[in-house]
Design an enzyme around this catalytic site. Sequence first.
Site, PDB file in Angstrom:
ATOM      1  N   ARG A 487       0.826  -1.200   0.000  1.00  0.00           N
ATOM      2  CA  ARG A 487       0.000   0.000   0.000  1.00  0.00           C
ATOM      3  C   ARG A 487       0.857   1.244   0.000  1.00  0.00           C
ATOM      4  O   ARG A 487       1.939   1.277   0.577  1.00  0.00           O
ATOM      5  CB  ARG A 487      -0.884   0.063   1.245  1.00  0.00           C
ATOM      6  CG  ARG A 487      -1.984  -0.979   1.258  1.00  0.00           C
ATOM      7  CD  ARG A 487      -2.859  -0.782   2.476  1.00  0.00           C
ATOM      8  NE  ARG A 487      -2.030  -0.639   3.662  1.00  0.00           N
ATOM      9  CZ  ARG A 487      -2.405   0.030   4.744  1.00  0.00           C
ATOM     10  NH1 ARG A 487      -3.581   0.627   4.783  1.00  0.00           N
ATOM     11  NH2 ARG A 487      -1.608   0.098   5.773  1.00  0.00           N
ATOM     12  N   SER A 551       7.918  -4.845   6.854  1.00  0.00           N
ATOM     13  CA  SER A 551       7.670  -5.783   7.956  1.00  0.00           C
ATOM     14  C   SER A 551       8.397  -7.110   7.781  1.00  0.00           C
ATOM     15  O   SER A 551       7.780  -8.171   7.662  1.00  0.00           O
ATOM     16  CB  SER A 551       6.174  -6.010   8.094  1.00  0.00           C
ATOM     17  OG  SER A 551       5.536  -4.775   8.206  1.00  0.00           O
ATOM     18  N   ASP A 605       6.089  -3.151  11.088  1.00  0.00           N
ATOM     19  CA  ASP A 605       4.650  -2.967  11.320  1.00  0.00           C
ATOM     20  C   ASP A 605       4.261  -3.076  12.799  1.00  0.00           C
ATOM     21  O   ASP A 605       3.309  -2.449  13.239  1.00  0.00           O
ATOM     22  CB  ASP A 605       3.800  -3.909  10.449  1.00  0.00           C
ATOM     23  CG  ASP A 605       4.174  -5.362  10.613  1.00  0.00           C
ATOM     24  OD1 ASP A 605       5.188  -5.644  11.291  1.00  0.00           O
ATOM     25  OD2 ASP A 605       3.471  -6.226  10.056  1.00  0.00           O
TER      26      ASP A 605
HETATM   27 MG    MG Z   1      -0.152  -5.892   8.120  1.00  0.00          MG
END
Ligand code: MG
Length: 943
Positions: A487, A551, A605
């Site tokens: 994203r 992440s 994250d």
């Molecule tokens: Mg996530």
Amino acid sequence: MIASHLLAYFFTELNHDQAQKVDKYLYHMRLSEDTLQEVSERFRKEMEKGLGADTNPTASVKMLPSFVRSTPDGTEDGDFLALDLGGTNFRVLRVKVSDNGLQKVEMESQIYEIHEDLMRGSGTQLFDHIAECLANFMEKLKIKEKKLPLGFTFSFPCHQTKLDESILVNWTKGFKCSSVEGKDVVSLLRKAIKRRGDFDIDIVAVVNDTVGTMMSCGYDDQNCEVGLIVGTGTNACYMEEMRHIDLVEGDEGRMCINMEWGAFGDDGVLNDIRTEFDHEIDMGSLNPGKQLEKEGLQKAHEILTKLGLEPSHEDCLATHRICQIVSTRSANLCGATLAAVLRRIKENKGVDRLRSTVGVDGSVYKKHPHFARRLHKTVRKLLPDCEIRFVRSEDGSGKGAAMVTAVAYRLAAQHKARQKILEALKLSHEQLLEVKRRMRVEMEKGLGKETHVEATVKMLPTYVCSTPDGTEKGDFLALDLGGTNFRVLLVRVRNGMRRGVEMHNKIYSIPLEVMQGTGEELFDHIVHCIADFLEYMGMKGVSLPLGFTFSFPCMQTNLDEGILLKWTKGFKATGCEGEDVVSLLKEAIHRREEFDLDVVAVVNDTVGTMMACGYEDPYCEVGLIVGTGSNACYMEEMRNVELVEGDEGRMCVNMEWGAFGDNGCLDDIQTEFDLAVDELSLNPGKQRFEKMISGMYLGEIVRNILINFTRRGLLFRGRISERLKTRGIFETKFLSQIESDCLALLQVRSILQHLGLESTCDDSIIVKEVCTVVARRAAQLCGAGMAAVVDKIRENRGLDFLKVTVGVDGTLYKLHPHFSAIMQDTVRQLSPCCEVTFLQSEDGSGKGAALITAVACRIREAGQRRKDPHGAEPSDATSCPIGPSFPWTLPVLFPPPPTCTGGEALGMGVPLHHLALRSCVTSPCPLAVAPNLPFSSLFFSLI
Ligand code: MG
Ligand code: ADP
């Protein structure tokens, strides 16, 4: 009976009138389709009344639970005994059922007499006699040494409380033995056998004859879910959903309900349909005339003559006609009630078209020349949307009782076998405590300078030294890579009156070939997505500070530098491991030569999640992710973070706990299913803890267990489908759907059906149980890890009691119906000295990354100001630190000058707006090292 009564009436009142006159006279006994529908509808209401806890006491149709929860599936196997008491004869039977693919049933039986005086003697005498007959039978068959399972058909009104416990309400059919009413007949029989002491037997089930009928037919036709008896009396049973049976606890699966439908109408609901003849029969004014069931004028003549009459031809015609009308009515009424039952089954199953089988017994059905045909016709007329098959039961009370026992035996054996397998996935409190303890050991290893290299739980410094204080503001870009989707986000953080975060984002997929291609391809793709996003937002060419939520395990040496240690969660792009991902991103930006970006922070994250929640809750000092993967971070004391210089204050540590167990320390709790999932993963042997917890793997664990069960014949009737062998078909979201309490099992079935897995109701229960066990273990393991974290924080601060909040993100945590509750429960049990609140983060990887970037920008600006002491004092009107290219409409405000309020204010939860650049602050604020500060009393220090 009705027919004979009518005849009598006919002879006296109509004086040998002709057949039409009969028709005309009996016109009201012919039930129109509308009337039958009406009867069906009323019966249906009575059924509901009987099932409801409040309405049952006054219901005429008692809807008695039989505790038979399953019908045969054809794999039953073994040697069984059956007793049949309460029918025409008392019998002992031996039934051999073999599962050799041929579905063979062999039966041997013997009728024993029960003398009249025994029928009216003492209960002890009666049961001693029964035991003696059993002994005799077993002796004859030379099976007295075996302890065989036995099913007991006891056809008297009983209140059943368990499959093998049934309390006689009152004797009927000529029996009147003392001290039996109100007692459990199984224990009476057991006692009688014990008194003899010469053989032993395992009484498994007490069965009503209707249930036996359904079960004996069910062996050959697995669609059979209704049992019907039309003989001396009439009754029926059917498989009802447990959730509709108020009288028995539990909502899962089905149970056979013995309707005792003969009593339908006892409360007057049929009065407008009953005729005056019915009334007189109820008064007992006539004798039974069973013979009138035979048809034909010849028969009519014979029968009437036998009755001592001298019938004319007209008499015979009329008699014939009356019998026809009466038996038609009987078949019609029976069909109407049966239709109500079938319609209910259809609705329970939620199908458009019901295919079902009714097992039938009783001489009226079997011997009357037209009854069966008429019954079938009525049912089909009333249920045009169902395909109903009628199967004659052979010996429902003998074979059926054995079959109930056989099914119970099969279920018990299969249950035991499955439990044994599932046992390995069930963790005791002690085991969980041990997991917590081991996690703590690994955490220390990861933190220690000497031990870090070989540590599996890497405890990576993040250079984030505080959570937000609410003064953050500005516009930021954030990237989120490391989950299901990639994203790009635009985040506006406001402070003051309009404090809050506003986000715009666009989701991009990362094709598998990019995830597993070269690093250049991956980062070019990322930059391509950013360019697309900027264009989409009308911000082409704009340069905003950027936080990169990445992440994966990274070794950070700075807030804006992160060296990828190893890919996880299905990524495998080459040339990235060992590289700084910020450099890789910057290089890709340069290759594109279209825009520039100011990468301020690499964020994990978990840290983003902690920050996003910290923005709302000052106690949030832990971040947790349970999504595709699983990981956690928390605020550790700097003095314990040996990899980073300095002992003051705290720093967020990205634990990378997914790798817990990679050194073998969890081998004792890993199961064959975990190993199977690991073996086929992209990173065998790695991320073992994560592989027991997170969304990418739970579905696969379940699938592996289902395969194992099926191979052993414990599920799906032992038939393994190609679908089930397909990797990944069982997604973790199905665990949530299947366990969702509001979903009935039939929806579980439809989920399985959707997966191409044909399942019975029992299969659905089993699949659900597997899902429960796997998700429960995941939540408990996660809780054990969390317990280690919060207790460490508590001990770090020398506290007897710690109040702390954990910010959590991840779809598994958020959408699974029980995960969070089980995890919280585990933490409570394993860390009783901590009060842990779990707060769901809203988009930690977007919002959190922006907040970290915001604070970092603020600090950078502060640093620049310090380096330039002649520069202007920061004012509320200062423009964005990123420079003149900032295009947005709102002027971005700077935070108020940092203040440091006293400790007394902290206790009242007043945030401390303190901004400190560690490297520049000559003497750290004393609060920086004060233990047990609520986290909102903020320090933001960057090294
Ligand atoms: Mg996530
Ligand atoms: P990520 O961790 O990839 O950033 P998520 O937090 O959305 O993203 O987690 C995605 C994972 O959640 C998927 O691997 C999937 O297995 C799992 N998942 C998706 N839907 C559900 C659901 N309804 N219940 C439980 N798990 C789910």
